[in-house]
Design a protein around this motif. Sequence first.
Motif, short mmCIF file in Angstrom:
data_model
loop_
_atom_site.label_atom_id
_atom_site.label_comp_id
_atom_site.label_asym_id
_atom_site.label_seq_id
_atom_site.Cartn_x
_atom_site.Cartn_y
_atom_site.Cartn_z
N MET A 12 0.69 -1.35 0.16
CA MET A 12 -0.17 0.05 0.01
C MET A 12 0.78 1.30 0.10
O MET A 12 0.34 2.22 -0.43
N HIS A 14 3.61 1.53 -1.64
CA HIS A 14 3.97 1.59 -3.01
C HIS A 14 2.88 2.12 -3.94
O HIS A 14 3.12 3.09 -4.62
N TYR A 15 1.64 1.65 -3.32
CA TYR A 15 0.59 2.16 -4.02
C TYR A 15 0.29 3.82 -4.02
O TYR A 15 0.04 4.42 -4.83
N LYS A 16 0.36 4.02 -2.52
CA LYS A 16 0.48 5.58 -2.33
C LYS A 16 1.49 6.47 -3.02
O LYS A 16 1.28 7.64 -3.70
N LEU A 18 2.83 5.63 -5.92
CA LEU A 18 2.28 5.84 -7.49
C LEU A 18 1.15 6.98 -7.62
O LEU A 18 1.24 7.87 -8.61
N LYS A 19 0.37 6.98 -6.47
CA LYS A 19 -0.84 7.84 -6.57
C LYS A 19 -0.41 9.23 -6.49
O LYS A 19 -1.01 10.15 -7.28
N ILE A 27 -5.94 4.40 -10.85
CA ILE A 27 -4.80 3.51 -11.25
C ILE A 27 -5.49 2.07 -10.94
O ILE A 27 -5.93 1.50 -9.85
N TYR A 29 -4.56 -1.39 -10.00
CA TYR A 29 -3.15 -2.18 -9.61
C TYR A 29 -3.15 -3.62 -9.46
O TYR A 29 -4.09 -4.09 -9.12
N TYR A 35 -7.40 -6.57 -11.29
CA TYR A 35 -6.58 -5.37 -11.27
C TYR A 35 -7.55 -4.40 -9.95
O TYR A 35 -8.85 -4.54 -10.12
N CYS A 58 -4.52 -2.50 5.25
CA CYS A 58 -3.52 -1.61 4.57
C CYS A 58 -2.25 -1.40 5.35
O CYS A 58 -1.19 -0.79 5.14
N CYS A 91 -0.99 -0.52 -13.76
CA CYS A 91 0.13 -0.86 -12.76
C CYS A 91 0.26 -2.21 -12.75
O CYS A 91 -0.47 -3.24 -12.54
N ARG A 106 6.17 -4.01 -9.22
CA ARG A 106 5.25 -3.50 -10.04
C ARG A 106 5.31 -2.16 -10.48
O ARG A 106 6.16 -1.10 -9.73
#
Length: 884
Positions: A12, A14-16, A18-19, A27, A29, A35, A58, A91, A106
Amino acid sequence: MAKNKNELSPMMAHYKELKKQYPDTIILYRLGDFYEMFYEDAIYASKVLDLTLTGRDCGLAERAPMCGVPYHAVDGYISKLIASGKKVAICEQLTNPKESSGMVKRDIIRVITPGTNTIEEMLDGTVNNYLLSIVRNKEKTKYGVALFDIVTGELKAKEVTAGPLSEIEDYLMSCAPAEIIATEDICNESKQLNTVQTERLVKFSRYYDYFFDFDNAKSRIQKQFGVYGLEALGLSDYPLCVCAIGGLLEYVVSTQKRDLKHISRPIILKDDNEMFIDYNTQKNLELVETVSDRKKKGSLLGVIDKTKTGMGARMLRNWLIHPLQKPEDIALRQNAVAELTKNITLKNAFAVCLANIYDLERLVTKISYLSMKPKDCLALAETLSAMPTLYKILQKLKSEYFIQLLNEYTDVSDVAIRLKKAITSENTPSLAKDIGYIANGYSEELDKYRAIKDNGGKFLKEFEAKQREITGVPSLKVGYNRVFGYYIEITNAKMPETLPAGYVRKQTLSTGERFTNAELTELEKEILGAYEHCVELEAKLYAELLDFLYEKITILKQLADIVAKCDCVYSLAEVAVKNRYVRPKINTKGVISIVDGRHPVVEDLLKSNRFIPNDTILDTSDNAMVIITGPNMAGKSTYIRQVALIVLLAHIGSFVPATKADICITDKIFTRIGASDNLVRGQSTFMVEMLETANILHNATPNSLLILDEIGRGTSTLDGLSIAWAIVEHILLKIKAKTLFATHYHELSELEKLFHGIKNYRVLIQENKDGIVFLYKVARGGAQKSFGIEVASIAGVDKDVIKRAKDVLVTLSETHELSGDLINKMSNNTEKETCVACEQISMFPEDEDFVKIKNILNGTDVNRCTPIEALTILSDLKKIISGK
């Protein structure tokens, strides 16, 4: 999972991260076979996509909102998100989860935007999906506009001279972009555009100003096309085009995360190369879609488009919107069309061949994205297999247009052969993740693994029989268990004194021994790993095939262009033969001469009913302007539109609906047709009419064709007549453009007596005791009245209303003011069933008999008068003389 409830989990986190890089983008993911979307993306997507909103741990105390879609069906969901106005970032998993010791790697592999969308289900294959970029010079007097279709690779640019952004609003509308990117100042200014506010033009998206800087743009262009200088691309004299193209390419590369080899070299659009058609003209003439329902059917394109391929349909549409200007270019196409109209056998051969060709341009895009599916490969193979037939047809044609295409042709039989050899045509899966799409015989190694996978039991039986023969033990058997795998088992009672070389004891039982050998060990590996080997090897072979196709992109694009041009010429030839069109002459003398011209769309819609043809003569001297009068529904608008369409068709190299036509090179066609309020901008019908008229008066030239219908009708009769009169004078004396002016103001017919170059024409009608009959024939002379009440009667208006209208008309004929005695007259007449004056009135008052007869005879060209016109004129004269 994070160690405490105040720290995000690694995934999470990593997701943040990217965001933060893509704040305005949804996105997707990748997590296994789905996804996933999180937080605000998930909340938004759950509503748009109708998904169940769930939650995911998370690392924090609160679960993250989440929703997801299966990876194999993601295209449909992306389409809906794009349609809702969002950008979508993919992603993807970059490492195999089975081989990753820690978190799977990713990253964003692509950002999909409205202008960079390649999803087939969302795009109309007959229309270009343009990404547009726009820049402006420091003086704010000139713009650079670039257009790019990521599906076809088409890239073109133009420099436009203008002041405020609103001055090129019409041009942007005519481009019909799916997405617009621009510098910050232009984006801010665009918010004030009426077309943006009413969503007729997409909103402008800001892109980094420094990417539109000349030096940065130049560098990007040179890198993309592998050239040392701009001169190699013909861009050195177009600095604003360089800025627009460079910024656009940077945007495409940054969102697509790859160098796109299929992008064509840029084409600079020049005014002297094509006829200018503004958005209003395109709409009013219904060139590519109807005004009422925005459908192709009922438009000019709907009539002339007989293309067999998507790329041909897109090219023909572009031909129609961007007609040619140079006589030699027009003649080149005309000669090609003429050759096919004379050689029906070759024309029909084209039809059969083109019907077997898929959309090669879009297949090339998939190759560029390395997103070709096995079924796409089969489509490409079938397409390329049709090329030799196309080549043979071109060899038989003699016109220069086809000779040029023949010289550009490159043999691709090796590509077709390899594709057919590589991909099976039986039960080919849609996705490359499945197995079975590589054909048998393409790879010996794959065939071996397939045989093992499909015939493992058979191989074990053969191995068992072989070992029985070697050992001399008929009861020897080959078995399997999860702990020891495959083994050779011999009972104690049948154990031979000497074991064959290579036998290794694997397990001892109370009843016997289990062994293995090198051959069985290898067979075990092959059988157990056969499926995985098939998957891996097919993926490897397919990747090699795509790499092979990637190297052929330039050749394939060239072939796509050849096919599209052949398709367009075939379409024009097919229409010419089917609809009895003739080849127009092209002149540079400023003369438009049409004999028995027909409206191509109306004629097509009438089908079995015969269209009434009409002649047209326009020039720079005696016939510079034609004023056409007549009642509503009589055909004035159809007539003036058909002239414009015939002129336009001639400029794309098409044959035209007429018996004979001689068309001069025309630089622009302008139309002012129809009336509508612009409620959003607070403009009345008359204001809209005057704004459009002003645009025409400012931009028309002596080489333009103007089609004006009912100018001045949006205001009072006296004002409207005065304005229309003044506009006619200005066009005739100042602009000197060839003009067709349809009007209800029959008073404008007087202008013929005052100015050289104006000719009066009227649409003929036939009177009888029941009213009037429309003849749809245009003849010299002006109409004497509008016949509005008669038209209302034909339309079915109540008889009492018609009678009352006639009473009012007679009374108002005495004066234009409603006051004094007139009010009394109007009041007194209301109770009468029939007005006495009305009963006595004729279409041609007796006190004007001599003038009427004189005008009719003076306006009659005996040498060109048709039998039906002569009978009509004779009938008119008889009625005048008899007083009826």
